[in-house]
Design a protein around this motif. Sequence first.
Motif, PDB file in Angstrom:
ATOM      1  N   HIS A 176       5.457  14.605 -12.048  1.00 52.37           N
ATOM      2  CA  HIS A 176       4.044  14.843 -11.711  1.00 52.37           C
ATOM      3  C   HIS A 176       3.151  13.935 -12.566  1.00 52.37           C
ATOM      4  O   HIS A 176       2.218  13.306 -12.062  1.00 52.37           O
ATOM      5  CB  HIS A 176       3.705  16.321 -11.915  1.00 52.37           C
TER       6      HIS A 176
ATOM      7  N   ASP B  14      -1.125  17.036 -19.238  1.00 55.16           N
ATOM      8  CA  ASP B  14      -0.427  18.334 -19.221  1.00 55.16           C
ATOM      9  C   ASP B  14       0.464  18.529 -20.446  1.00 55.16           C
ATOM     10  O   ASP B  14       1.436  19.285 -20.405  1.00 55.16           O
ATOM     11  CB  ASP B  14       0.412  18.456 -17.933  1.00 55.16           C
TER      12      ASP B  14
ATOM     13  N   LYS C 126       1.217  22.091 -21.241  1.00 51.91           N
ATOM     14  CA  LYS C 126       1.525  22.957 -20.090  1.00 51.91           C
ATOM     15  C   LYS C 126       2.568  24.036 -20.431  1.00 51.91           C
ATOM     16  O   LYS C 126       2.524  25.137 -19.896  1.00 51.91           O
ATOM     17  CB  LYS C 126       2.027  22.072 -18.938  1.00 51.91           C
TER      18      LYS C 126
ATOM     19  N   TYR D  54     -10.337  34.064 -18.245  1.00 53.31           N
ATOM     20  CA  TYR D  54     -10.131  33.597 -16.867  1.00 53.31           C
ATOM     21  C   TYR D  54      -8.709  33.161 -16.555  1.00 53.31           C
ATOM     22  O   TYR D  54      -8.479  32.351 -15.669  1.00 53.31           O
ATOM     23  CB  TYR D  54     -11.127  32.470 -16.553  1.00 53.31           C
TER      24      TYR D  54
ATOM     25  N   GLU E 131      -3.672  30.032 -17.157  1.00 55.55           N
ATOM     26  CA  GLU E 131      -3.489  28.660 -16.643  1.00 55.55           C
ATOM     27  C   GLU E 131      -4.515  27.676 -17.208  1.00 55.55           C
ATOM     28  O   GLU E 131      -4.288  26.481 -17.247  1.00 55.55           O
ATOM     29  CB  GLU E 131      -3.564  28.654 -15.111  1.00 55.55           C
ATOM     30  N   LEU E 132      -5.653  28.208 -17.624  1.00 58.09           N
ATOM     31  CA  LEU E 132      -6.712  27.318 -18.116  1.00 58.09           C
ATOM     32  C   LEU E 132      -6.472  26.835 -19.539  1.00 58.09           C
ATOM     33  O   LEU E 132      -7.054  25.844 -19.977  1.00 58.09           O
ATOM     34  CB  LEU E 132      -8.074  28.028 -18.046  1.00 58.09           C
TER      35      LEU E 132
ATOM     36  N   HIS F 174      -9.599  18.597 -17.383  1.00 60.53           N
ATOM     37  CA  HIS F 174      -8.854  18.200 -16.182  1.00 60.53           C
ATOM     38  C   HIS F 174      -8.564  19.367 -15.237  1.00 60.53           C
ATOM     39  O   HIS F 174      -8.341  19.158 -14.056  1.00 60.53           O
ATOM     40  CB  HIS F 174      -7.560  17.450 -16.547  1.00 60.53           C
TER      41      HIS F 174
ATOM     42  N   ASP G 149      -5.059  14.175 -10.853  1.00 58.62           N
ATOM     43  CA  ASP G 149      -4.195  15.344 -11.026  1.00 58.62           C
ATOM     44  C   ASP G 149      -4.040  16.084  -9.691  1.00 58.62           C
ATOM     45  O   ASP G 149      -2.984  16.606  -9.372  1.00 58.62           O
ATOM     46  CB  ASP G 149      -4.827  16.270 -12.079  1.00 58.62           C
TER      47      ASP G 149
ATOM     48  N   ARG H  50       2.066  15.739  -4.930  1.00 60.95           N
ATOM     49  CA  ARG H  50       1.444  17.008  -4.506  1.00 60.95           C
ATOM     50  C   ARG H  50       1.504  17.147  -2.988  1.00 60.95           C
ATOM     51  O   ARG H  50       1.188  16.214  -2.249  1.00 60.95           O
ATOM     52  CB  ARG H  50      -0.039  17.020  -4.911  1.00 60.95           C
TER      53      ARG H  50
ATOM     54  N   THR I 217      -9.541  24.601  -4.354  1.00 61.97           N
ATOM     55  CA  THR I 217      -9.074  25.396  -5.504  1.00 61.97           C
ATOM     56  C   THR I 217      -9.759  26.757  -5.543  1.00 61.97           C
ATOM     57  O   THR I 217      -9.110  27.785  -5.742  1.00 61.97           O
ATOM     58  CB  THR I 217      -9.338  24.630  -6.822  1.00 61.97           C
TER      59      THR I 217
ATOM     60  N   PHE J  26      -8.376  28.910  -2.819  1.00 61.88           N
ATOM     61  CA  PHE J  26      -7.029  29.338  -3.202  1.00 61.88           C
ATOM     62  C   PHE J  26      -7.095  30.508  -4.183  1.00 61.88           C
ATOM     63  O   PHE J  26      -6.413  31.528  -4.020  1.00 61.88           O
ATOM     64  CB  PHE J  26      -6.293  28.142  -3.803  1.00 61.88           C
ATOM     65  N   LEU J  27      -7.941  30.386  -5.187  1.00 60.31           N
ATOM     66  CA  LEU J  27      -8.064  31.444  -6.187  1.00 60.31           C
ATOM     67  C   LEU J  27      -8.622  32.725  -5.560  1.00 60.31           C
ATOM     68  O   LEU J  27      -8.127  33.817  -5.829  1.00 60.31           O
ATOM     69  CB  LEU J  27      -8.978  30.979  -7.332  1.00 60.31           C
TER      70      LEU J  27
ATOM     71  N   LEU K   9      -9.815  35.263 -10.619  1.00 58.17           N
ATOM     72  CA  LEU K   9     -11.131  34.901 -11.125  1.00 58.17           C
ATOM     73  C   LEU K   9     -11.356  33.401 -10.967  1.00 58.17           C
ATOM     74  O   LEU K   9     -10.429  32.615 -11.062  1.00 58.17           O
ATOM     75  CB  LEU K   9     -11.230  35.259 -12.615  1.00 58.17           C
ATOM     76  N   VAL K  10     -12.612  33.040 -10.727  1.00 56.89           N
ATOM     77  CA  VAL K  10     -12.979  31.624 -10.721  1.00 56.89           C
ATOM     78  C   VAL K  10     -13.808  31.363 -11.983  1.00 56.89           C
ATOM     79  O   VAL K  10     -14.801  32.048 -12.243  1.00 56.89           O
ATOM     80  CB  VAL K  10     -13.786  31.242  -9.468  1.00 56.89           C
ATOM     81  N   PHE K  11     -13.382  30.377 -12.738  1.00 59.34           N
ATOM     82  CA  PHE K  11     -14.063  30.045 -14.000  1.00 59.34           C
ATOM     83  C   PHE K  11     -15.490  29.568 -13.685  1.00 59.34           C
ATOM     84  O   PHE K  11     -15.679  28.680 -12.850  1.00 59.34           O
ATOM     85  CB  PHE K  11     -13.259  28.947 -14.696  1.00 59.34           C
TER      86      PHE K  11
HETATM   87  O1  DGI Z   1      -1.567  21.650 -14.567  1.00 65.53           O
HETATM   88  P1  DGI Z   1      -1.461  21.318 -13.117  1.00 65.53           P
HETATM   89  O2  DGI Z   1      -0.618  22.295 -12.357  1.00 65.53           O
HETATM   90  O3  DGI Z   1      -1.048  19.904 -12.852  1.00 65.53           O
HETATM   91  O4  DGI Z   1      -2.926  21.427 -12.476  1.00 65.53           O
HETATM   92  P2  DGI Z   1      -4.223  22.096 -13.130  1.00 65.53           P
HETATM   93  O5  DGI Z   1      -4.370  21.667 -14.533  1.00 65.53           O
HETATM   94  O6  DGI Z   1      -5.334  21.793 -12.188  1.00 65.53           O
HETATM   95  O7  DGI Z   1      -3.914  23.634 -13.142  1.00 65.53           O
HETATM   96  C1  DGI Z   1      -3.805  24.329 -11.942  1.00 65.53           C
HETATM   97  C2  DGI Z   1      -3.873  25.801 -12.193  1.00 65.53           C
HETATM   98  O8  DGI Z   1      -5.135  26.155 -12.746  1.00 65.53           O
HETATM   99  C3  DGI Z   1      -3.709  26.611 -10.925  1.00 65.53           C
HETATM  100  O9  DGI Z   1      -2.837  27.704 -11.214  1.00 65.53           O
HETATM  101  C4  DGI Z   1      -5.078  27.128 -10.626  1.00 65.53           C
HETATM  102  C5  DGI Z   1      -5.705  27.189 -11.985  1.00 65.53           C
HETATM  103  N1  DGI Z   1      -7.157  27.000 -11.942  1.00 65.53           N
HETATM  104  C6  DGI Z   1      -7.842  25.887 -11.634  1.00 65.53           C
HETATM  105  N2  DGI Z   1      -9.171  26.106 -11.662  1.00 65.53           N
HETATM  106  C7  DGI Z   1      -9.334  27.394 -12.025  1.00 65.53           C
HETATM  107  C8  DGI Z   1      -8.052  27.961 -12.215  1.00 65.53           C
HETATM  108  N3  DGI Z   1      -7.864  29.244 -12.577  1.00 65.53           N
HETATM  109  C9  DGI Z   1      -8.945  29.997 -12.780  1.00 65.53           C
HETATM  110  N4  DGI Z   1      -8.768  31.251 -13.137  1.00 65.53           N
HETATM  111  N5  DGI Z   1     -10.211  29.538 -12.583  1.00 65.53           N
HETATM  112  C10 DGI Z   1     -10.473  28.245 -12.229  1.00 65.53           C
HETATM  113  O10 DGI Z   1     -11.629  27.865 -12.080  1.00 65.53           O
END
Ligand code: DGI
Length: 189
Positions: A21, A51, A54, A77, A80-81, A109, A127, A133, A160, A163-164, A170-172
């Motif tokens: 990736h 990452d 990660k 939130y 993953e963040l 990112h 990314d 992807r 995104t 999807f969330l 939650l959306v950040f």
């Molecule tokens: O690390 P990657 O998988 O390459 O990609 P990324 O760093 O964009 O992380 C994706 C993850 O982050 C995915 O599980 C969705 C989550 N994410 C992205 N934006 C937000 C979020 N999660 C929350 N809670 N809020 C966000 O705004």
Amino acid sequence: MNLEQALEKVRPHLTDHRYQHTLGVIKAAEELAERFDADKDKAIIASVFHDYAKFRDKEEMKRLVREKLNDKSILDYGDELLHAPCGAYYVENEVGIKDQEILDAIRYHTTGKPHMTVLEKVVFLADYIEPGRHFKGIETVREIAEHDLDKAIIEALKNTMNFLMKQNQLVFPETIATYNQLINDKKEK
Ligand code: DGI
Ligand code: FE
Ligand code: FE
């Protein structure tokens, strides 16, 4: 640090899949940097390390956020963040990269932020659209990314957030703020 040395440093921190990736993000970022006039060398190094954290222990990262980082709101939130801002911290302190533009591109990112620099935008979008992807809607984002960086990011953010929300996650707030800022900017043009 050249690309080969950078890849050697990140490799032990990633799984094979995540390393592939990362190679994809480097390739996409290189193209986007060329197209939209960002610093190509910085885009490549930021992509290599984006990452880096990660697979770090989540509790360790939460502790780091509480004790050392300015923005503690990400703790509310979802885990993953964590890897984005913590990654920026580890890359600075363990790898020794001090360039704030590169560190910020790593830091933002995942969530984006309002008024991103071109470099931050390039890494954010790379990314999302890297060749490895595969998900619904990505071809549209790739097509828009051929000519309009902001519009492609808006599309990626919409996907995104959708999807969330579909998963009742939650959306950040900064992610929504990023979307709002880019939409506003488009209106004014
Ligand atoms: O690390 P990657 O998988 O390459 O990609 P990324 O760093 O964009 O992380 C994706 C993850 O982050 C995915 O599980 C969705 C989550 N994410 C992205 N934006 C937000 C979020 N999660 C929350 N809670 N809020 C966000 O705004
Ligand atoms: Fe990430
Ligand atoms: Fe990534």
